[in-house]
Design a protein around this motif. Structure first.
Motif, PDB file in Angstrom:
ATOM      1  N   SER A   9      42.310 -30.853  27.173  1.00  0.00           N
ATOM      2  CA  SER A   9      41.323 -31.012  28.233  1.00  0.00           C
ATOM      3  C   SER A   9      40.715 -29.665  28.600  1.00  0.00           C
ATOM      4  O   SER A   9      41.423 -28.757  29.045  1.00  0.00           O
ATOM      5  CB  SER A   9      41.990 -31.634  29.459  1.00  0.00           C
ATOM      6  OG  SER A   9      41.054 -31.798  30.503  1.00  0.00           O
ATOM      7  N   ALA A  10      39.401 -29.559  28.381  1.00  0.00           N
ATOM      8  CA  ALA A  10      38.619 -28.380  28.779  1.00  0.00           C
ATOM      9  C   ALA A  10      37.157 -28.803  28.795  1.00  0.00           C
ATOM     10  O   ALA A  10      36.334 -28.310  28.031  1.00  0.00           O
ATOM     11  CB  ALA A  10      38.844 -27.215  27.830  1.00  0.00           C
ATOM     12  N   ALA A  11      36.844 -29.715  29.685  1.00  0.00           N
ATOM     13  CA  ALA A  11      35.526 -30.357  29.688  1.00  0.00           C
ATOM     14  C   ALA A  11      34.366 -29.375  29.821  1.00  0.00           C
ATOM     15  O   ALA A  11      33.295 -29.601  29.253  1.00  0.00           O
ATOM     16  CB  ALA A  11      35.456 -31.396  30.798  1.00  0.00           C
ATOM     17  N   SER A  12      34.555 -28.276  30.544  1.00  0.00           N
ATOM     18  CA  SER A  12      33.438 -27.349  30.733  1.00  0.00           C
ATOM     19  C   SER A  12      33.276 -26.371  29.575  1.00  0.00           C
ATOM     20  O   SER A  12      32.264 -25.690  29.493  1.00  0.00           O
ATOM     21  CB  SER A  12      33.599 -26.571  32.039  1.00  0.00           C
ATOM     22  OG  SER A  12      34.711 -25.715  31.951  1.00  0.00           O
ATOM     23  N   THR A  13      34.244 -26.282  28.684  1.00  0.00           N
ATOM     24  CA  THR A  13      34.143 -25.315  27.606  1.00  0.00           C
ATOM     25  C   THR A  13      34.106 -25.941  26.213  1.00  0.00           C
ATOM     26  O   THR A  13      33.395 -25.460  25.351  1.00  0.00           O
ATOM     27  CB  THR A  13      35.301 -24.296  27.681  1.00  0.00           C
ATOM     28  OG1 THR A  13      36.535 -24.985  27.642  1.00  0.00           O
ATOM     29  CG2 THR A  13      35.211 -23.465  28.940  1.00  0.00           C
ATOM     30  N   PHE A  14      34.882 -26.969  25.997  1.00  0.00           N
ATOM     31  CA  PHE A  14      34.904 -27.657  24.706  1.00  0.00           C
ATOM     32  C   PHE A  14      34.872 -29.159  24.967  1.00  0.00           C
ATOM     33  O   PHE A  14      35.863 -29.864  24.742  1.00  0.00           O
ATOM     34  CB  PHE A  14      36.150 -27.269  23.900  1.00  0.00           C
ATOM     35  CG  PHE A  14      36.095 -25.880  23.349  1.00  0.00           C
ATOM     36  CD1 PHE A  14      35.475 -25.625  22.130  1.00  0.00           C
ATOM     37  CD2 PHE A  14      36.640 -24.820  24.052  1.00  0.00           C
ATOM     38  CE1 PHE A  14      35.408 -24.338  21.626  1.00  0.00           C
ATOM     39  CE2 PHE A  14      36.581 -23.528  23.554  1.00  0.00           C
ATOM     40  CZ  PHE A  14      35.956 -23.285  22.332  1.00  0.00           C
ATOM     41  N   GLN A  50      34.690  -9.010  26.277  1.00  0.00           N
ATOM     42  CA  GLN A  50      36.109  -9.160  26.577  1.00  0.00           C
ATOM     43  C   GLN A  50      36.219 -10.141  27.732  1.00  0.00           C
ATOM     44  O   GLN A  50      35.437 -10.060  28.679  1.00  0.00           O
ATOM     45  CB  GLN A  50      36.729  -7.812  26.958  1.00  0.00           C
ATOM     46  CG  GLN A  50      38.220  -7.913  27.221  1.00  0.00           C
ATOM     47  CD  GLN A  50      38.867  -6.555  27.407  1.00  0.00           C
ATOM     48  OE1 GLN A  50      38.628  -5.643  26.624  1.00  0.00           O
ATOM     49  NE2 GLN A  50      39.674  -6.440  28.441  1.00  0.00           N
ATOM     50  N   TRP A  51      37.167 -11.063  27.673  1.00  0.00           N
ATOM     51  CA  TRP A  51      37.301 -12.107  28.676  1.00  0.00           C
ATOM     52  C   TRP A  51      38.751 -12.531  28.799  1.00  0.00           C
ATOM     53  O   TRP A  51      39.594 -12.131  28.013  1.00  0.00           O
ATOM     54  CB  TRP A  51      36.425 -13.314  28.320  1.00  0.00           C
ATOM     55  CG  TRP A  51      36.813 -13.953  27.023  1.00  0.00           C
ATOM     56  CD1 TRP A  51      37.674 -14.998  26.846  1.00  0.00           C
ATOM     57  CD2 TRP A  51      36.377 -13.580  25.716  1.00  0.00           C
ATOM     58  NE1 TRP A  51      37.798 -15.302  25.507  1.00  0.00           N
ATOM     59  CE2 TRP A  51      37.008 -14.446  24.796  1.00  0.00           C
ATOM     60  CE3 TRP A  51      35.525 -12.608  25.223  1.00  0.00           C
ATOM     61  CZ2 TRP A  51      36.810 -14.354  23.421  1.00  0.00           C
ATOM     62  CZ3 TRP A  51      35.319 -12.517  23.857  1.00  0.00           C
ATOM     63  CH2 TRP A  51      35.952 -13.386  22.971  1.00  0.00           C
ATOM     64  N   THR A  52      38.995 -13.343  29.811  1.00  0.00           N
ATOM     65  CA  THR A  52      40.324 -13.912  30.002  1.00  0.00           C
ATOM     66  C   THR A  52      40.226 -15.433  29.948  1.00  0.00           C
ATOM     67  O   THR A  52      39.171 -16.018  30.190  1.00  0.00           O
ATOM     68  CB  THR A  52      40.933 -13.487  31.353  1.00  0.00           C
ATOM     69  OG1 THR A  52      40.083 -13.941  32.402  1.00  0.00           O
ATOM     70  CG2 THR A  52      41.117 -11.983  31.428  1.00  0.00           C
ATOM     71  N   ALA A  53      41.336 -16.037  29.623  1.00  0.00           N
ATOM     72  CA  ALA A  53      41.441 -17.496  29.615  1.00  0.00           C
ATOM     73  C   ALA A  53      42.895 -17.847  29.923  1.00  0.00           C
ATOM     74  O   ALA A  53      43.784 -16.990  29.847  1.00  0.00           O
ATOM     75  CB  ALA A  53      41.019 -18.065  28.265  1.00  0.00           C
ATOM     76  N   ALA A  54      43.106 -19.090  30.280  1.00  0.00           N
ATOM     77  CA  ALA A  54      44.454 -19.557  30.590  1.00  0.00           C
ATOM     78  C   ALA A  54      44.679 -20.918  29.959  1.00  0.00           C
ATOM     79  O   ALA A  54      43.741 -21.704  29.802  1.00  0.00           O
ATOM     80  CB  ALA A  54      44.651 -19.634  32.108  1.00  0.00           C
ATOM     81  N   GLY A  55      45.907 -21.168  29.610  1.00  0.00           N
ATOM     82  CA  GLY A  55      46.280 -22.459  29.050  1.00  0.00           C
ATOM     83  C   GLY A  55      47.578 -22.943  29.655  1.00  0.00           C
ATOM     84  O   GLY A  55      48.494 -22.153  29.895  1.00  0.00           O
ATOM     85  N   TRP A  67      38.697 -21.104  31.029  1.00  0.00           N
ATOM     86  CA  TRP A  67      38.150 -19.962  30.309  1.00  0.00           C
ATOM     87  C   TRP A  67      36.970 -19.403  31.083  1.00  0.00           C
ATOM     88  O   TRP A  67      36.095 -20.156  31.515  1.00  0.00           O
ATOM     89  CB  TRP A  67      37.736 -20.444  28.933  1.00  0.00           C
ATOM     90  CG  TRP A  67      36.973 -19.546  28.060  1.00  0.00           C
ATOM     91  CD1 TRP A  67      36.990 -18.184  28.024  1.00  0.00           C
ATOM     92  CD2 TRP A  67      36.067 -19.948  27.035  1.00  0.00           C
ATOM     93  NE1 TRP A  67      36.152 -17.721  27.042  1.00  0.00           N
ATOM     94  CE2 TRP A  67      35.579 -18.791  26.425  1.00  0.00           C
ATOM     95  CE3 TRP A  67      35.629 -21.187  26.577  1.00  0.00           C
ATOM     96  CZ2 TRP A  67      34.672 -18.832  25.384  1.00  0.00           C
ATOM     97  CZ3 TRP A  67      34.725 -21.214  25.543  1.00  0.00           C
ATOM     98  CH2 TRP A  67      34.261 -20.048  24.949  1.00  0.00           C
ATOM     99  N   ASP A  68      36.908 -18.091  31.218  1.00  0.00           N
ATOM    100  CA  ASP A  68      35.793 -17.412  31.876  1.00  0.00           C
ATOM    101  C   ASP A  68      34.626 -17.300  30.888  1.00  0.00           C
ATOM    102  O   ASP A  68      34.202 -16.210  30.510  1.00  0.00           O
ATOM    103  CB  ASP A  68      36.257 -16.038  32.363  1.00  0.00           C
ATOM    104  CG  ASP A  68      35.240 -15.360  33.258  1.00  0.00           C
ATOM    105  OD1 ASP A  68      34.177 -15.949  33.510  1.00  0.00           O
ATOM    106  OD2 ASP A  68      35.515 -14.230  33.690  1.00  0.00           O
TER     107      ASP A  68
END
Length: 183
Positions: A69-74, A138-143, A161-162
């Motif tokens: 689930s990551a509707a806004s990114t994938f 460069q960015w950050t993301a979390a899972g 994800w930013d």
């Protein structure tokens, strides 16, 4: 619970992934250790332009019937394998994409959460019709992962994800790439 830092060499010896972990629990059960290993191996493959050949690259780490689930990114990806497939297309544009480090890794029972810092340059193919900008981001993301207790494989994954800050750095925001500001 106190945390510790792991060097890339310590992470490689413990989990088979050569990335530093900046904040890591000092004590995990053997099962929690195994769950972290599965998640870090998945991330290492999914974020490798060389090793991620799509869904088949991570299938051995994914439980049957898993969800993503990551509707806004994938929005088109609904399984961990579909995410790897979608991510392989992003990496065709960001051919040097990689995780710099895991900022935080936490495990409790069959849950594993992580935050990571990644980087990449648009030196490959077009992204959504935008030719290679040669710009770096460069960015950050979390899972947040749930590991199936019977198989020891990924059952569910939520990703945050930013993305917009990354896209702005790469020049992927239309119509005025460098003038767009985000609140």
């Amino acid at each position: 619970m106190p945390s510790t830092k792991l060097t890339p060499e310590q992470t490689a010896a413990r989990f088979g992934v050569h990335k530093a972990i900046d904040n890591f629990p000092s004590k995990l059960t053997p099962q929690e250790e195994a769950n972290v290993k599965v998640v870090l191996e998945y991330m290492e493959i999914a974020y490798s332009p060389k090793d991620n050949k799509g869904a088949s690259s991570v299938k051995h780490l994914c439980a049957p019937g898993n969800t993503f689930s990551a509707a806004s990114t994938f929005p088109e990806a609904h399984t961990a394998e579909e995410y790897s497939e979608s991510h392989s297309h992003v990496m065709s544009s960001l051919q040097d994409l990689h995780i710099i480090q895991f900022d935080v890794v936490v495990a409790k029972e069959n849950f594993v959460s992580l935050r990571y810092t990644a980087t990449g340059s648009h030196i490959g193919g077009p992204h959504n019709g935008i030719q290679a900008t040669k710009r770096k981001a460069q960015w950050t993301a979390a899972g947040n992962f749930v590991i199936d207790e019977k198989s020891g494989l990924i059952q569910h994954w939520w990703k945050d994800w930013d993305k917009m800050q990354m896209w702005k750095q790469l020049g992927w925001v239309k119509p005025d790439n460098d003038k767009v500001e985000f609140a």
